[in-house]
Design an enzyme around this catalytic site. Structure first.
Site, PDB file in Angstrom:
ATOM      1  N   GLU A  11       0.857  -1.190   0.000  1.00 51.76           N
ATOM      2  CA  GLU A  11       0.000   0.000   0.000  1.00 51.76           C
ATOM      3  C   GLU A  11       0.888   1.233   0.000  1.00 51.76           C
ATOM      4  O   GLU A  11       1.974   1.233   0.590  1.00 51.76           O
ATOM      5  CB  GLU A  11      -0.879   0.013   1.255  1.00 51.76           C
ATOM      6  CG  GLU A  11      -1.691   1.310   1.370  1.00 51.76           C
ATOM      7  CD  GLU A  11      -2.723   1.324   2.483  1.00 51.76           C
ATOM      8  OE1 GLU A  11      -2.543   0.593   3.472  1.00 51.76           O
ATOM      9  OE2 GLU A  11      -3.700   2.078   2.347  1.00 51.76           O
ATOM     10  N   CYS A  33      -6.415   1.340   3.173  1.00 45.85           N
ATOM     11  CA  CYS A  33      -7.295   2.502   3.265  1.00 45.85           C
ATOM     12  C   CYS A  33      -7.214   3.407   2.040  1.00 45.85           C
ATOM     13  O   CYS A  33      -8.169   4.130   1.757  1.00 45.85           O
ATOM     14  CB  CYS A  33      -6.979   3.291   4.525  1.00 45.85           C
ATOM     15  SG  CYS A  33      -7.451   2.413   6.009  1.00 45.85           S
ATOM     16  N   ASN A  80     -12.062  -2.718   1.215  1.00 49.03           N
ATOM     17  CA  ASN A  80     -10.918  -3.030   2.084  1.00 49.03           C
ATOM     18  C   ASN A  80     -11.410  -3.355   3.492  1.00 49.03           C
ATOM     19  O   ASN A  80     -11.612  -4.497   3.836  1.00 49.03           O
ATOM     20  CB  ASN A  80      -9.944  -1.850   2.093  1.00 49.03           C
ATOM     21  CG  ASN A  80      -8.853  -2.019   3.124  1.00 49.03           C
ATOM     22  OD1 ASN A  80      -8.250  -3.071   3.210  1.00 49.03           O
ATOM     23  ND2 ASN A  80      -8.617  -1.003   3.941  1.00 49.03           N
ATOM     24  N   GLU A  81     -11.600  -2.327   4.301  1.00 52.08           N
ATOM     25  CA  GLU A  81     -12.149  -2.569   5.648  1.00 52.08           C
ATOM     26  C   GLU A  81     -13.529  -1.934   5.686  1.00 52.08           C
ATOM     27  O   GLU A  81     -13.696  -0.801   6.136  1.00 52.08           O
ATOM     28  CB  GLU A  81     -11.226  -1.968   6.709  1.00 52.08           C
ATOM     29  CG  GLU A  81      -9.986  -2.808   6.906  1.00 52.08           C
ATOM     30  CD  GLU A  81      -9.034  -2.273   7.960  1.00 52.08           C
ATOM     31  OE1 GLU A  81      -9.239  -1.147   8.452  1.00 52.08           O
ATOM     32  OE2 GLU A  81      -8.059  -2.981   8.255  1.00 52.08           O
TER      33      GLU A  81
HETATM   34  O1  AHR Z   1      -1.900  -1.357   6.918  1.00 48.25           O
HETATM   35  C1  AHR Z   1      -2.288  -0.112   7.380  1.00 48.25           C
HETATM   36  C2  AHR Z   1      -3.786   0.102   7.347  1.00 48.25           C
HETATM   37  O2  AHR Z   1      -4.404  -0.712   8.284  1.00 48.25           O
HETATM   38  C3  AHR Z   1      -4.472  -0.259   6.066  1.00 48.25           C
HETATM   39  O3  AHR Z   1      -4.473   0.765   5.163  1.00 48.25           O
HETATM   40  C4  AHR Z   1      -5.880  -0.526   6.495  1.00 48.25           C
HETATM   41  O4  AHR Z   1      -6.513  -1.466   5.677  1.00 48.25           O
HETATM   42  C5  AHR Z   1      -5.743  -0.950   7.931  1.00 48.25           C
HETATM   43  O5  AHR Z   1      -6.567  -0.224   8.741  1.00 48.25           O
END
Ligand code: AHR
Length: 612
Positions: free
Chosen positions: A22, A218, A339-340
């Site tokens: 990321e 994120c 993602n989340e």
């Molecule tokens: O890995 C860091 C962050 O942790 C990622 O962006 C997110 O998916 C999680 O909250």
């Protein structure tokens, strides 16, 4: 212990160990993406961020960021410098990503778009130099006319400059326009032009990840839908890739885009696992979402992405891929939706993606998000929804927990339904004291990975997170790899991943453990056993007074101001139901609330460490 070597247990998932990339901690821009110039097309809201324009002597100069008549409507801004009176010349400086590093004897490529509307400034000189004026490399850009044109020059550095800047000198009166000013090392991963920084890419490649999850995290969600990640903005000529702010508070050029990600996966033999925005921005940050009647555009993005990766050259997006230089398909097998994300808003959106993808591409495995914590309502609801609807091939679980959580949960997946969806542990890391990378955390992860291997009939894939962190530009620790402008190095946690992946078995052999002693320490005053969850009210029932009856607390569910779990370590005293942290921090752990301890919720696992 007896091990039965004649019996094959479950097969270990061949793709258990992967990586997750990321653009956090300057992972892409300023990191893996080898570009050395920051804000190269003047698109940051402060158009001159990372730039400085000044007179060397008594020159008279005006400058501005313009947006009419640029080289691309997707990147409309460019720099205009007007020299009204020349003395010693004018300097246009870019500070790169916390400085620019070049190495003696290595080659670099400067490329820029320039024009001189009144046809006066036809030559400029570019140097890479440090604060003391030591020059590492110098090139002349000649023949600038009144029409935009791209100039590209390759040169060798005569000196090493470790904390330098790009300086463009103008020595004549007139008007100069500049756009897309880019500086790359010639040596990139596979020597590609718009390439990846070799040392970082090599460390990732050396992990031999079975898959690469990308591009987030994120950043896929965005704080708002306006800053959500849309893959179509990340392909094609770099001047056509708009710059936007990412969720981690800095700007992304998308120079490292979906074509480059697929290419990198192919290079390192990793299955690509792209994550696509599900029509929702980051819920943890109260982001917005797309109305269901406008969701088709986002679903189409997902379908087009699959065509971009797998379609033949006669399809619309397969043709685009071929034009970019890759006629052969990338053979995409997985796609993650969101993602989340969680709750009904997510389920309704996810289901629409799932149905459309399965209709057109029944063989693509669709990954469903279980949310950001390893237990509790969000996770349970997600699993219930997925199992009831049978609309998830794989469920993506994320957790960043205390070291002890990892040690105490090595059997987490032994009770998971073998007939349900497979698990993808898409993000995890053991967070110890100070959230540092160290052997202690690495060993906790190693113990946990044994648990994943033992249950890899359920756990298909796992990837540590995050992967990269740049010195002085870090939002999130710990990570597997650290780097600055000069070097990159791996952490103990990285080596755990590498050792496990390199020494992965094919099958689990059945093990029997016979013991005569019973573990009495699990029995705490007859109220809770080791690892039993108790409520805050029950917790207050503890009557613990002296040192003898101190407890190790292993607590979960303290919310910090970001709505995440935060982990600290310390010895906790419990006296008449009041608990307080002591200075003796040995072997005791807890999860903390907000920074002033005024606001927290508590749910604890307790176990006795001393006393009767
Ligand atoms: O890995 C860091 C962050 O942790 C990622 O962006 C997110 O998916 C999680 O909250």
């Amino acid at each position: 212990i007896s091990i039965d070597v004649n019996k094959k247990g479950i097969a270990i998932s061949p793709m258990l160990y992967g990586a997750f990339f990321e653009d956090i901690n300057s992972g892409a821009d300023g990191g893996l993406y080898a570009e050395l110039v920051q804000n190269r097309s003047f698109e940051f809201p402060d158009g001159l961020q990372s730039w400085d324009i000044s007179a060397i002597g008594n020159d008279k100069v005006e400058f501005s960021v313009e947006d009419k008549g640029s080289i691309s409507s997707k990147n409309p801004h460019y720099l205009r410098v007007q020299v009204n009176k020349i003395d010693k010349g004018v300097k246009i400086v870019n500070y790169g990503y916390n400085g620019i590093t070049i190495k003696s004897g290595e080659s670099y490529r400067l490329s820029l778009y320039a024009r001189t509307p009144n046809n006066k400034i036809n030559t400029i000189i570019a140097t890479i130099e440090d604060d003391n004026g030591k020059i590492g490399a110098k090139v002349e850009v000649k023949g600038i006319t009144n029409a935009w044109k791209q100039y590209e020059l390759t040169f060798k550095a005569a000196n090493t400059i470790s904390d330098g800047q790009l300086v463009i000198k103008v020595a004549k009166e007139g008007i100069l326009d500049l756009d897309m000013v880019s500086l790359f090392p010639q040596k990139t991963w596979k020597n590609r032009k718009n390439g990846l920084r070799y040392d970082i890419a090599k460390l990732i490649a050396d992990l031999k990840p079975a898959f690469l999850r990308f591009p987030g995290g994120c950043i896929v969600e965005g704080r708002t839908m306006a800053t959500a990640y849309r893959w179509k903005n990340t392909i094609g000529d770099i001047s056509e890739r708009p710059t936007i702010e990412n969720l981690w508070g800095y700007y992304q050029s998308f120079g490292l885009g979906f074509y480059e990600y697929f290419q990198f996966c192919e290079d390192i033999g990793a299955e690509p696992v792209p994550v696509i925005n599900c029509g929702m921005a980051c819920q943890a940050r109260n982001g917005d979402m797309i109305d269901l009647n406008r969701l088709d555009e986002y679903i189409q993005d997902a379908l087009d992405l699959i065509e971009f990766a797998n379609g033949d050259v006669n399809t619309k997006w397969g043709f685009v891929r071929a034009k970019l230089g890759h006629p052969k398909p990338f053979n995409l097998k997985f796609i993650a939706i969101g993602n989340e994300q969680w709750g009904t808003d997510y389920y309704i959106r996810y289901e629409k993606f799932y149905d459309a993808i399965k209709k057109k591409y029944p063989n693509i495995k669709v990954i469903f998000a279980a949310g950001p914590a390893p237990s509790g309502k969000i996770f349970d609801d997600a699993w219930t929804w997925a199992k009831t609807t049978k609309k998830a091939d794989i469920i993506d679980e994320h957790y960043y927990m205390a070291l002890e959580w990892f040690l105490m949960n090595t059997d987490r997946y032994s009770t998971y339904d073998r007939k349900g969806p497979k698990v993808f542990v898409g993000e995890y890391a053991a967070h110890g004291l100070g959230r540092r990378n160290n052997l202690e955390a690495a060993l906790a992860e190693a113990a946990y990975l044994l648990g994943l291997e033992k249950n890899s009939d359920v756990v298909l894939m796992a990837s540590y997170a995050p992967l990269l962190a740049k010195q002085y530009a870090t939002q999130w620790e710990p990570t597997l790899i650290k780097f600055n402008n000069e070097m990159a190095y791996a952490t103990p946690n990285y080596y755990v991943q590498k050792i496990f992946n390199e020494n992965k078995g094919k099958y689990i052999l059945p093990i029997t453990l016979k013991t005569t002693s019973s573990n009495k320490s699990a029995d705490i005053t007859g109220m809770v056993g080791l690892g039993t969850w108790i409520t805050e009210a029950e917790f207050k029932d503890f009557k613990v007074i002296d040192n003898k009856t101190r407890r190790t607390l292993f607590a979960d569910n303290f919310k910090d101001s970001y709505g995440k779990w935060q982990i600290v370590r310390g010895m906790w005293n419990i006296e008449n139901g009041i608990f307080s942290q002591t200075s003796n921090a040995e072997n005791c752990y807890a999860v903390a609330g907000d920074s002033n301890w005024s606001n927290y919720t508590i749910q604890v696992k307790a176990r006795k460490v001393s006393g009767n």
